[in-house]
Motif scaffolding. Structure first.
Motif, short mmCIF file in Angstrom:
data_model
loop_
_atom_site.label_atom_id
_atom_site.label_comp_id
_atom_site.label_asym_id
_atom_site.label_seq_id
_atom_site.Cartn_x
_atom_site.Cartn_y
_atom_site.Cartn_z
N ASN A 2 0.62 -1.32 -0.04
CA ASN A 2 0.04 0.18 -0.04
C ASN A 2 0.78 1.48 0.19
O ASN A 2 0.59 2.04 -0.73
CB ASN A 2 -0.79 -0.12 1.24
CG ASN A 2 -2.19 -1.09 1.20
OD1 ASN A 2 -2.47 -1.25 0.00
ND2 ASN A 2 -2.57 -1.54 2.00
N SER B 128 -8.99 14.07 3.77
CA SER B 128 -9.00 12.99 2.90
C SER B 128 -8.25 11.77 3.91
O SER B 128 -8.62 10.51 3.81
CB SER B 128 -8.51 12.90 1.72
OG SER B 128 -8.84 13.77 0.79
N ARG B 129 -7.20 12.30 4.43
CA ARG B 129 -6.45 11.28 5.47
C ARG B 129 -7.36 10.76 6.53
O ARG B 129 -7.18 9.67 6.87
CB ARG B 129 -5.22 11.96 5.71
CG ARG B 129 -4.36 11.28 6.73
CD ARG B 129 -3.62 9.92 6.48
NE ARG B 129 -2.60 9.28 7.09
CZ ARG B 129 -2.17 8.16 6.88
NH1 ARG B 129 -2.45 7.70 5.62
NH2 ARG B 129 -1.23 7.56 7.72
N LYS C 242 -4.92 7.95 1.41
CA LYS C 242 -5.46 6.59 1.71
C LYS C 242 -4.30 5.72 2.09
O LYS C 242 -4.57 4.69 2.73
CB LYS C 242 -6.25 6.06 0.68
CG LYS C 242 -6.98 4.82 0.93
CD LYS C 242 -7.95 4.31 -0.11
CE LYS C 242 -8.51 2.86 0.25
NZ LYS C 242 -9.34 2.54 -0.68
N TYR C 243 -3.24 5.76 1.46
CA TYR C 243 -2.05 4.92 1.54
C TYR C 243 -0.97 5.41 2.24
O TYR C 243 -0.17 4.78 3.07
CB TYR C 243 -1.67 4.35 0.17
CG TYR C 243 -2.70 4.03 -0.52
CD1 TYR C 243 -3.35 2.62 -0.40
CD2 TYR C 243 -3.29 4.69 -1.69
CE1 TYR C 243 -4.37 2.01 -1.18
CE2 TYR C 243 -4.44 4.22 -2.40
CZ TYR C 243 -4.78 2.87 -2.09
OH TYR C 243 -5.89 2.46 -2.92
N SER D 282 -10.54 10.57 6.69
CA SER D 282 -11.63 9.78 6.19
C SER D 282 -11.19 8.41 6.10
O SER D 282 -11.92 7.08 5.91
CB SER D 282 -12.30 10.32 5.01
OG SER D 282 -11.63 10.25 3.70
N GLY D 283 -10.02 8.20 5.20
CA GLY D 283 -9.53 6.79 4.78
C GLY D 283 -10.42 6.43 3.53
O GLY D 283 -10.27 5.35 3.05
N LYS D 284 -11.09 7.32 3.09
CA LYS D 284 -11.75 6.91 1.64
C LYS D 284 -11.29 7.26 0.39
O LYS D 284 -10.39 8.32 0.37
CB LYS D 284 -13.30 7.42 1.66
CG LYS D 284 -14.28 6.92 2.97
CD LYS D 284 -15.28 7.67 2.97
CE LYS D 284 -16.34 6.83 4.16
NZ LYS D 284 -17.47 7.53 4.41
N ASP D 285 -11.72 6.85 -0.58
CA ASP D 285 -11.27 7.39 -1.83
C ASP D 285 -11.80 8.73 -2.20
O ASP D 285 -13.03 8.77 -2.55
CB ASP D 285 -11.62 6.28 -3.17
CG ASP D 285 -10.79 4.89 -3.14
OD1 ASP D 285 -9.77 4.93 -2.76
OD2 ASP D 285 -11.56 4.22 -3.33
N ASN E 186 -6.12 10.47 -4.07
CA ASN E 186 -6.13 8.91 -3.26
C ASN E 186 -4.95 8.83 -2.61
O ASN E 186 -5.05 7.91 -1.87
CB ASN E 186 -6.19 8.17 -4.64
CG ASN E 186 -7.73 7.87 -4.65
OD1 ASN E 186 -8.55 7.78 -4.02
ND2 ASN E 186 -8.15 7.76 -6.21
#
Length: 295
Positions: free
Chosen positions: A7, A171-172, A230-231, A174-177, A227
């Motif tokens: 990831n 974004s970080r 997310k990783y 939420s962990g979502k795309d 994105n």
């Protein structure tokens, strides 16, 4: 290879690709040769249209396609990217390319601060030292702007950096795309520019450059960079904006022979040195942590 390491590599690839695509944004805007509002309208409109087409095809091929806007956090992320697009375009037309990209590079430091405040991810001492160096670099850059008519452009670039960092942090968390949320967000500036262009008139001499930028390069850049959190961590994602900081002034210098001012070069050198040193430390330190966790 562990799933964590896979990831992490995926995150690095996505953000690296997005950062490279972003480096041609300013040169393509400049090549189009138009006024700020017309450029923003075309850039936002083509990006939004491309996002809908890509999402529709993806949705038709698989039911597992990401949502356009994943929840209320997705809406906030979309608004951050939309407002960031407005401030960025204003900055491009109000100050030098070097100043814009040097200010945007501060997004990594803003992301570190917001991660500390909102997510409890306390910056390491090395990050705090890098922040202090970058503030010094910005002060050197804006010396040229005071009384020179470009302070507004520098402030717009700073606003864009804060909005980018805010979007990355949300974004970080939420962990979502959030790839499509970043693309759909440009609908806000598109709506804003319609009455503006209607009142002052449409003016873009070479629209194909903006179509290439909005329909191809910006979807790649926004989707990949949005994105990335997310990783990998927010500050690590923001650091890939350093690619634009380094390469965009080079493209503009080669195409338009626009040489940065002395203060921009000095301040930019301070920024880049701080960012490079911090990026190398962050990646090395992160790799060491993953090795310890895997042991």
């Amino acid at each position: 290879m562990s799933s964590t390491d896979t990831n992490y590599r995926k995150g690095l690839f996505l953000t690296g690709l997005g950062g490279l695509a972003l480096t041609v944004d300013i040169p393509l805007i400049r090549l189009a040769d138009g006024d700020a509002w017309s450029i923003l309208m075309m850039r936002s409109g083509t990006t939004f249209a491309a996002a809908l087409v890509i999402w529709a095809v993806w949705r038709a091929l698989t039911p597992n396609a990401p949502k356009l806007i994943p929840g209320w956090k997705g809406l906030i992320v979309a608004m951050c990217y939309g407002l960031g697009s407005i401030s960025f375009t204003q900055a491009v037309f109000a100050t030098s390319t070097a100043n814009v990209v040097f200010m945007i590079a501060l997004s990594s430091m803003f992301a570190a601060l917001l991660s500390w405040i909102c997510l409890g991810e306390r910056p390491a001492p090395a990050t705090l030292i890098a922040m202090a160096a970058m503030v010094a670099g910005v002060l050197v850059i804006v010396q040229d702007s005071l009384g020179g008519g470009t302070l507004y452009g520098d402030l717009m670039a700073l606003c864009s950096a804060v909005l980018i960092a805010s979007a990355i942090t949300i974004s970080r968390s939420s962990g979502k795309d959030m790839g499509f949320a970043a693309l759909v967000g440009v609908f806000f500036p598109f709506l804003l520019t319609l009455p503006m262009v209607g009142s002052i008139g449409y003016s873009v001499a070479e629209p194909w450059w903006i179509i290439l930028d909005g329909a191809v390069m910006m979807p790649i850049a926004f989707f990949c960079l949005a994105n990335g959190p997310k990783y990998i961590s927010g500050p690590e994602v923001a650091m890939f904006y350093l690619l634009e900081t380094v390469l965009a002034p080079i493209w503009v210098w080669l195409i338009f022979t626009e040489a940065p001012s002395r203060n921009s070069l000095i301040g930019g050198s301070i920024l880049i040195t701080a960012l490079v040193c911090h990026s190398l430390w962050q990646l090395t330190n992160g790799r060491s942590r993953r090795i310890v966790q895997a042991a």
